[in-house]
Design a protein around this motif. Structure first.
Motif, short mmCIF file in Angstrom:
data_model
loop_
_atom_site.label_atom_id
_atom_site.label_comp_id
_atom_site.label_asym_id
_atom_site.label_seq_id
_atom_site.Cartn_x
_atom_site.Cartn_y
_atom_site.Cartn_z
N TRP A 96 0.82 -1.19 0.00
CA TRP A 96 0.00 0.00 0.00
C TRP A 96 0.86 1.25 0.00
N CYS A 97 0.28 2.35 0.32
CA CYS A 97 0.90 3.66 0.10
C CYS A 97 1.95 4.06 1.13
N GLU A 98 2.12 3.31 2.19
CA GLU A 98 3.09 3.69 3.21
C GLU A 98 4.48 3.17 2.88
N GLU A 99 5.48 3.91 3.34
CA GLU A 99 6.84 3.40 3.26
C GLU A 99 6.98 2.29 4.29
N ASN A 100 7.66 1.23 3.90
CA ASN A 100 7.81 0.09 4.79
C ASN A 100 8.81 0.39 5.90
N TYR A 101 8.42 0.02 7.12
CA TYR A 101 9.27 0.16 8.32
C TYR A 101 9.74 1.60 8.55
N ALA A 102 8.95 2.57 8.15
CA ALA A 102 9.33 3.97 8.34
C ALA A 102 9.16 4.42 9.79
N VAL A 103 8.19 3.88 10.50
CA VAL A 103 7.91 4.30 11.86
C VAL A 103 8.49 3.32 12.89
N SER A 104 8.41 2.03 12.57
CA SER A 104 8.85 1.02 13.51
C SER A 104 9.58 -0.11 12.79
#
Length: 147
Positions: free
Chosen positions: A20-28
């Motif tokens: 989907w549209c989120e960057e992977n592992y960007a937050v955690s």
């Protein structure tokens, strides 16, 4: 620090057929798509409460099944967006198909006598679910959610 797209997360590289549209592992480091994962709480917590209330109020079991299906969709989607693994994608998408069948059953049973079961409709929906599952597992493409 490397860009999020280049970071390896806890679950390893994605094996799902969709991202989907989120960057992977960007937050955690432990959650591939953090916000998609966290947003699934709305599909987990309120349906659990609804299932508990349905049971306490002695309502028909179809309502309990509907709430539990919503919970299963939320949990499956949580697992998928957390890992981006193909197996978790199945845990996300197949319960959506099954839940829709439960909701169709509930819809068609709205105007009936209490505590009766429509066996022909139940058989048709179960057959549909089995056929969709078999096709889905053999194609390994999310066609039912893209059409």
């Amino acid at each position: 620090m490397a860009p999020a797209a280049d970071r390896e997360g806890y679950w390893g590289p994605p094996t799902s057929t969709l991202e989907w549209c989120e960057e992977n592992y960007a937050v955690s480091y432990y959650i591939a798509e953090f916000w998609n994962t966290v947003s699934n709480l709305i599909f987990i917590l309120p349906p659990i409460y609804g299932a508990i209330q349905t049971y306490k109020d002695g309502l028909e079991k179809r309502y309990l099944a509907a709430y539990l299906c919503l919970t299963a969709v939320g949990l499956g989607s949580w697992c998928f967006h957390m890992t981006l693994k193909y197996e978790m994608q199945l845990l996300d998408e197949l319960p959506m198909i099954y839940s829709c069948c439960v909701f169709v059953y509930c819809l068609y049973e709205c105007f009936k006598y209490k505590n009766t079961v429509n066996y022909p409709l139940l058989f048709l929906l179960i057959t549909y679910s089995v056929v969709v599952s078999i096709v889905y597992l053999n194609l390994k493409e999310p066609v039912f959610h893209q059409v």
